[in-house]
Every structure is written in structure tokens, then in C-alpha cells.
Write a protein that holds these residues in place. Structure first.
Motif, short mmCIF file in Angstrom:
data_model
loop_
_atom_site.label_atom_id
_atom_site.label_comp_id
_atom_site.label_asym_id
_atom_site.label_seq_id
_atom_site.Cartn_x
_atom_site.Cartn_y
_atom_site.Cartn_z
N ASP A 30 19.82 -9.05 4.52
CA ASP A 30 19.09 -8.54 4.18
C ASP A 30 18.73 -8.74 2.08
OD1 ASP A 30 16.76 -7.70 4.61
OD2 ASP A 30 17.01 -5.47 3.88
N LYS A 31 19.71 -10.02 1.54
CA LYS A 31 18.86 -10.08 -0.15
C LYS A 31 19.78 -8.94 -0.45
CE LYS A 31 15.06 -12.61 1.10
NZ LYS A 31 15.66 -13.89 0.55
N ALA A 32 20.91 -8.19 0.16
CA ALA A 32 21.49 -7.15 -1.04
C ALA A 32 22.28 -8.07 -1.71
CB ALA A 32 22.16 -6.33 0.17
N PHE A 33 23.18 -7.34 -2.71
CA PHE A 33 23.94 -8.36 -3.98
C PHE A 33 24.94 -7.58 -3.65
CE2 PHE A 33 25.61 -9.34 -7.83
CZ PHE A 33 25.05 -10.72 -8.27
N VAL A 34 25.80 -8.95 -3.16
CA VAL A 34 27.40 -8.75 -2.71
C VAL A 34 28.70 -9.40 -3.84
CG1 VAL A 34 29.39 -8.73 -0.70
CG2 VAL A 34 27.02 -7.77 -0.21
N THR A 35 29.34 -8.11 -3.36
CA THR A 35 30.37 -8.54 -5.23
C THR A 35 31.95 -8.33 -4.47
OG1 THR A 35 29.15 -8.11 -6.96
CG2 THR A 35 31.23 -8.44 -7.33
N ILE A 36 31.88 -9.65 -4.39
CA ILE A 36 33.80 -9.24 -4.34
C ILE A 36 34.28 -9.39 -5.62
CG2 ILE A 36 35.73 -10.47 -2.81
CD1 ILE A 36 32.27 -11.78 -2.01
N THR A 37 35.50 -7.27 -5.38
CA THR A 37 35.80 -6.61 -6.45
C THR A 37 37.51 -7.19 -6.97
OG1 THR A 37 35.84 -4.94 -5.57
CG2 THR A 37 33.80 -5.78 -7.16
N ASP A 38 37.86 -7.55 -5.06
CA ASP A 38 39.35 -7.73 -5.17
C ASP A 38 39.75 -8.14 -4.48
OD1 ASP A 38 41.66 -8.21 -6.57
OD2 ASP A 38 42.61 -5.70 -5.93
N VAL A 39 40.95 -8.59 -4.06
CA VAL A 39 41.44 -9.75 -2.36
C VAL A 39 42.91 -9.30 -2.64
CG1 VAL A 39 42.03 -12.15 -1.47
CG2 VAL A 39 39.42 -11.61 -2.23
N LYS A 40 43.50 -8.75 -1.74
CA LYS A 40 44.67 -9.16 -1.74
C LYS A 40 45.68 -9.74 -0.23
CE LYS A 40 45.21 -5.70 -5.20
NZ LYS A 40 45.92 -5.86 -6.44
N GLY A 62 26.48 0.86 6.57
CA GLY A 62 25.92 -0.06 7.43
C GLY A 62 25.71 -1.29 7.25
N LEU A 63 25.77 -2.05 5.35
CA LEU A 63 25.95 -3.02 4.97
C LEU A 63 27.36 -3.13 5.41
CD1 LEU A 63 24.54 -5.92 3.57
CD2 LEU A 63 25.22 -4.81 1.17
N LEU A 64 28.34 -3.13 5.62
CA LEU A 64 29.70 -3.05 5.03
C LEU A 64 29.93 -3.52 6.92
CD1 LEU A 64 33.04 -3.11 4.24
CD2 LEU A 64 32.82 -0.22 4.67
N GLU A 65 29.38 -2.15 8.03
CA GLU A 65 29.68 -2.87 9.40
C GLU A 65 29.03 -3.66 9.40
OE1 GLU A 65 31.45 -1.71 12.19
OE2 GLU A 65 31.69 -0.42 10.00
N GLN A 93 39.91 -8.65 6.19
CA GLN A 93 39.42 -7.82 6.31
C GLN A 93 38.67 -7.10 5.36
OE1 GLN A 93 43.15 -5.81 6.51
NE2 GLN A 93 43.79 -6.28 8.41
N PHE A 94 37.25 -6.10 5.93
CA PHE A 94 37.10 -5.90 4.54
C PHE A 94 36.61 -4.36 4.27
CE2 PHE A 94 34.37 -9.62 7.06
CZ PHE A 94 34.85 -10.41 5.15
N TYR A 95 36.64 -3.87 3.07
CA TYR A 95 36.87 -2.12 2.70
C TYR A 95 35.32 -2.64 1.45
CZ TYR A 95 41.00 -2.60 4.86
OH TYR A 95 42.06 -3.06 6.12
#
Length: 125
Positions: A30-40, A62-65, A93-95
Motif C-alpha cells: 500500500d505504498k508504505a515506505f519501508v526501510t531496512i535498518t539492520d540485518v543480522k 499490520g504492515l509487519l504481518e 525473519q522480519f522484526y
């Protein structure tokens, strides 16, 4: 402590997932702006924990789900990009990364602290 290879793989995944979320998956979320802040990544590079920050959305949970429901599609897009660099594409795995909100909360607490001025003692008696 992360190995050099773990850091390299995590950096590559972060870069590629950022492009995937901005180009291929933007309409899905839904055109939300998603930023990947970190990856481990785990030492065996089998699991990648991806920390996300969201802008332009009211329902972050809801967006995370929704992202978690589309993990298989996201992983397939990632596999197409890293197929020549990685032997095995890690499970994702998303957090939710709330460090920016936490920092803002702490900043507000510090801003609201009232420190009374120190009283000057008179020794001229």
C-alpha cells in the motif's frame, strides 16, 4: 561477534531487500515506505534477521504481518538477485525496529527536565 563474511552477507541482503521493497513490492504494501535498518545473520548464514522501519503508515503491526505473510515472495526476489553470490539464500525473519521512536521518546524526556538554577551563597556576613 560477527565474522567478516556475516557482515558482508548482511550488507548485501540489506541493499537488495531495500531495492526489492522500493521497486518490486511497493504496491503490495500500500505504498508504505519501508526501510531496512539492520540485518543480522547467523554464523551458518542460514537465517537473516531483518529489522524494518516504516514511514507513511498508521498500522505498523499490520504492515509487519503483511510482510511476514509475503516472506516467501520476498525471499524469491532476493534469491534472483543473490544467486551468484550465495550458495543458500537465508530464511528471512522480519522484526520491527523501533529505535528511532525510542530515541525520540528519550529526547522528549530530556527536553522536559527542569533543572533549577544553582543558588549562590553569600559569604559576606
Amino acid at each position: 561477534m560477527e565474522s567478516k563474511r556475516q557482515r558482508q552477507v548482511a550488507k548485501q541482503i540489506q541493499k537488495d531487500l531495500g531495492e526489492i521493497f522500493q521497486r518490486e513490492m511497493k504496491q503490495v504494501f500500500d505504498k508504505a515506505f519501508v526501510t531496512i535498518t539492520d540485518v543480522k545473520t547467523t554464523p551458518d548464514l542460514g537465517i537473516a534477521r531483518v529489522y524494518l522501519s516504516f514511514l507513511m503508515t498508521k498500522d505498523k503491526d499490520g504492515l509487519l504481518e503483511s510482510i511476514r505473510e509475503h516472506t516467501k515472495t520476498i525471499r524469491n526476489h532476493l534469491a534472483a538477485r543473490v544467486r551468484h553470490q550465495l550458495r543458500i539464500v537465508p530464511d528471512l525473519q522480519f522484526y520491527l525496529d523501533d529505535t528511532a521512536e525510542y530515541a525520540q521518546k528519550i529526547e522528549n524526556l530530556f527536553a522536559n527536565i527542569v533543572i533549577p538554577p544553582a543558588e549562590v551563597e553569600n559569604d559576606e556576613e
